[in-house]
Design a protein around this motif. Structure first.
Motif, mmCIF file in Angstrom:
data_model
loop_
_atom_site.group_PDB
_atom_site.id
_atom_site.type_symbol
_atom_site.label_atom_id
_atom_site.label_comp_id
_atom_site.label_asym_id
_atom_site.label_seq_id
_atom_site.Cartn_x
_atom_site.Cartn_y
_atom_site.Cartn_z
ATOM 1 N N PHE A 238 0.855 -1.170 0.000
ATOM 2 C CA PHE A 238 0.000 0.000 0.000
ATOM 3 C C PHE A 238 0.900 1.232 0.000
ATOM 4 C CE2 PHE A 238 -2.762 -3.268 1.609
ATOM 5 C CZ PHE A 238 -3.970 -2.977 1.010
ATOM 6 N N PRO A 239 1.154 1.802 -1.166
ATOM 7 C CA PRO A 239 2.028 2.969 -1.225
ATOM 8 C C PRO A 239 1.275 4.240 -0.819
ATOM 9 C CG PRO A 239 1.325 2.375 -3.419
ATOM 10 C CD PRO A 239 0.741 1.341 -2.499
ATOM 11 N N LYS A 271 5.873 2.928 1.287
ATOM 12 C CA LYS A 271 4.843 1.915 1.211
ATOM 13 C C LYS A 271 5.073 0.885 2.318
ATOM 14 C CE LYS A 271 7.573 -0.317 -2.427
ATOM 15 N NZ LYS A 271 7.589 -0.775 -3.816
ATOM 16 N N ARG A 272 3.992 0.171 2.651
ATOM 17 C CA ARG A 272 4.031 -0.901 3.650
ATOM 18 C C ARG A 272 3.468 -2.151 3.013
ATOM 19 N NH1 ARG A 272 4.409 0.913 8.919
ATOM 20 N NH2 ARG A 272 4.724 -1.297 9.405
ATOM 21 N N MET A 273 4.082 -3.292 3.362
ATOM 22 C CA MET A 273 3.670 -4.569 2.779
ATOM 23 C C MET A 273 2.735 -5.297 3.730
ATOM 24 S SD MET A 273 5.948 -7.832 1.486
ATOM 25 C CE MET A 273 6.500 -6.968 0.012
ATOM 26 N N PHE A 274 1.607 -5.759 3.189
ATOM 27 C CA PHE A 274 0.641 -6.560 3.929
ATOM 28 C C PHE A 274 0.644 -7.968 3.346
ATOM 29 C CE2 PHE A 274 -0.543 -2.397 5.063
ATOM 30 C CZ PHE A 274 -1.336 -2.442 6.189
ATOM 31 N N THR A 275 0.681 -8.969 4.210
ATOM 32 C CA THR A 275 0.576 -10.372 3.809
ATOM 33 C C THR A 275 -0.710 -10.938 4.386
ATOM 34 O OG1 THR A 275 2.982 -10.578 3.830
ATOM 35 C CG2 THR A 275 1.706 -12.611 3.804
ATOM 36 N N VAL A 276 -1.533 -11.499 3.517
ATOM 37 C CA VAL A 276 -2.858 -11.978 3.926
ATOM 38 C C VAL A 276 -3.017 -13.417 3.455
ATOM 39 C CG1 VAL A 276 -5.347 -11.616 3.790
ATOM 40 C CG2 VAL A 276 -3.792 -9.654 3.719
ATOM 41 N N PHE A 277 -3.428 -14.302 4.379
ATOM 42 C CA PHE A 277 -3.819 -15.678 4.080
ATOM 43 C C PHE A 277 -5.291 -15.830 4.474
ATOM 44 C CE2 PHE A 277 0.737 -15.997 4.442
ATOM 45 C CZ PHE A 277 1.095 -16.917 3.466
ATOM 46 N N VAL A 286 -3.202 -12.005 8.923
ATOM 47 C CA VAL A 286 -2.931 -10.698 8.327
ATOM 48 C C VAL A 286 -1.678 -10.164 8.993
ATOM 49 C CG1 VAL A 286 -3.754 -8.368 7.903
ATOM 50 C CG2 VAL A 286 -5.375 -10.280 7.855
ATOM 51 N N ASP A 287 -0.635 -10.020 8.232
ATOM 52 C CA ASP A 287 0.649 -9.595 8.780
ATOM 53 C C ASP A 287 1.114 -8.337 8.073
ATOM 54 O OD1 ASP A 287 3.213 -10.360 10.398
ATOM 55 O OD2 ASP A 287 3.920 -9.909 8.361
ATOM 56 N N ILE A 288 1.626 -7.376 8.851
ATOM 57 C CA ILE A 288 2.173 -6.133 8.314
ATOM 58 C C ILE A 288 3.683 -6.179 8.489
ATOM 59 C CG2 ILE A 288 2.149 -3.619 8.441
ATOM 60 C CD1 ILE A 288 -0.614 -3.789 9.677
ATOM 61 N N LEU A 289 4.384 -6.103 7.407
ATOM 62 C CA LEU A 289 5.839 -6.163 7.458
ATOM 63 C C LEU A 289 6.375 -4.919 8.173
ATOM 64 C CD1 LEU A 289 8.259 -7.888 6.442
ATOM 65 C CD2 LEU A 289 8.365 -6.335 4.479
ATOM 66 N N PRO A 290 7.210 -5.095 9.177
ATOM 67 C CA PRO A 290 7.750 -3.935 9.887
ATOM 68 C C PRO A 290 8.499 -3.010 8.934
ATOM 69 C CG PRO A 290 8.195 -5.951 11.102
ATOM 70 C CD PRO A 290 7.662 -6.373 9.766
ATOM 71 N N GLN A 291 8.517 -1.745 9.304
ATOM 72 C CA GLN A 291 9.174 -0.757 8.469
ATOM 73 C C GLN A 291 10.682 -1.011 8.418
ATOM 74 O OE1 GLN A 291 8.193 3.215 9.613
ATOM 75 N NE2 GLN A 291 8.992 4.150 7.735
ATOM 76 N N ASP A 292 11.262 -0.703 7.264
ATOM 77 C CA ASP A 292 12.690 -0.922 7.019
ATOM 78 C C ASP A 292 13.071 -2.405 7.126
ATOM 79 O OD1 ASP A 292 12.971 1.825 6.739
ATOM 80 O OD2 ASP A 292 13.424 2.117 8.866
ATOM 81 N N THR A 293 12.118 -3.279 6.796
ATOM 82 C CA THR A 293 12.349 -4.729 6.811
ATOM 83 C C THR A 293 12.006 -5.293 5.445
ATOM 84 O OG1 THR A 293 11.782 -4.813 9.155
ATOM 85 C CG2 THR A 293 11.822 -6.901 7.966
#
Length: 362
Positions: A238-239, A271-277, A286-293
């Protein structure tokens, strides 16, 4: 009777009055014919009735007697009839109004109206002798011809994103003329480009077909698997950026053509990355990738797959884990050897997935 006449005259105007007079004339003619037929039948035939009328002096066609005392003669009919009909149709108010409200018998509907005749008289008094309209300012309608149509077509083929105003300025045409050429002569319309993440090659499309056939055979009505066993998963970013206006991506295509596609450019923004299963009942993880990771194999195995297995066990504890079918794309962390080994240890089966496509991405 007066109320009836007033009613249909109010609704139909003079046209209703004229049709009523026509109907009355037909009734009178039919009545005379009926009287003649009935009289002939009563007297024993038409010949008998004619003989009785002749014996009583009722059959006189050519009586040229100048005696004014004679009731019916050629002269009395000509002179008397001329005066009677002149009064009836020349100065009688009712008949004059009916004639003035009708069009010319000679020209019919093509006769000019009273206002048009008055306008012509006014123009003639000003010295104008021609009945044609004066030339109007602006471009003539003849600007829409084969040459301008081919020129517009050539410009659109060279630049499908060109606007109507640019076409008008280039070819010296008005906005309406260009729009008429494009919509009515070229049968084209302007649509928005449909963004897709990747343009697939022929081999990638064939792989998509193979995977689709394999899935259909696996999940057919009597197949070994069920759709409820599938757990799709995918990452999305999500940018944070300002979306450019869609009108900049519009282009001209044929009236029956499909929307063109174009490669979507990368976003140079935060932007932040979301991972959804998820499965048939809703989201599982639902996982949100930590910033700068960065999404690595280690992060995917330790955080994602373990959470998916725990969520499935909590949702359906009595279901065997081996029935779970994981569906994710062909990203690097998903195809790594450590990921494959972790799926075997968790007893989760992996479904084949073709090259990334928006139509197949979970």
């Amino acid at each position: 009777m007066g109320c009836v006449v007033t009613f249909y005259t109010t609704l139909g105007g003079m046209k209703a009055v004229l049709w009523t007079d026509t109907f009355q004339a037909c009734v009178i003619a039919a009545g005379l014919l009926a009287v003649a037929i009935k009289g002939s039948m009563v007297e024993g035939g038409f010949d008998k009735a004619w003989q009785i009328a002749s014996d009583n002096g009722r059959i006189r066609f050519f009586d040229f007697s100048p005696d004014p005392k004679t009731r019916h003669s050629v002269w009395s009919m000509i002179i008397g009839g001329w005066g009677f009909w002149l009064y009836l149709y020349g100065v009688n108010q009712a008949q004059v109004q009916r004639c003035m409200s009708c069009q010319s018998i000679v020209c019919g509907d093509c006769a000019c109206s009273y206002q048009t005749v008055c306008r012509w008289v006014k123009e003639f008094n000003k010295g104008k002798e021609s009945l044609s309209d004066c030339p109007r300012p602006g471009r003539p309608k003849s600007c829409v011809n084969k040459q301008t149509i081919s020129s517009i077509k050539r410009d659109i083929d060279g630049d499908p994103h060109i606007s109507v105003r640019e076409l008008g300025d280039t070819n010296g045409l008005s906005y309406g003329a260009v729009h008429t050429i494009i919509t009515e002569h070229l049968r084209m319309k302007k649509v928005f480009v449909r963004w897709i993440p990747h343009l697939l090659t022929v081999d990638q499309k064939r792989e998509r077909v193979r995977c689709a056939v394999e899935l259909l055979n696996m999940f057919e009505p009597l197949g070994p698997k069920r759709l409820s066993h599938i757990v799709p998963g995918d990452e999305t970013c999500f940018p944070f950026f300002i979306i450019p206006p869609k009108r900049l991506n519009r282009m001209w295509v044929d009236g029956q053509g499909d929307r063109p596609v174009a490669l979507r450019p990368g976003f140079q923004s935060r932007k932040r990355m979301f991972t959804v299963f998820f499965n048939y009942s809703g989201p599982l993880v639902v996982d949100i990738l930590p910033q700068d990771t960065t999404m690595t194999v280690t992060y995917y195995v330790q955080n994602m797959l373990s959470k998916v297995k725990s969520a499935i066990n909590e949702q359906r504890p009595k279901v065997i884990t081996s029935r779970t079918l994981l569906l994710h794309d062909n990203a690097g962390p998903h195809q790594a050897r450590a990921t494959t080994q972790s799926l075997r240890e968790l007893v989760i089966q992996l479904l084949h997935h073709p090259a990334y496509s928006p139509n197949l991405a979970p």
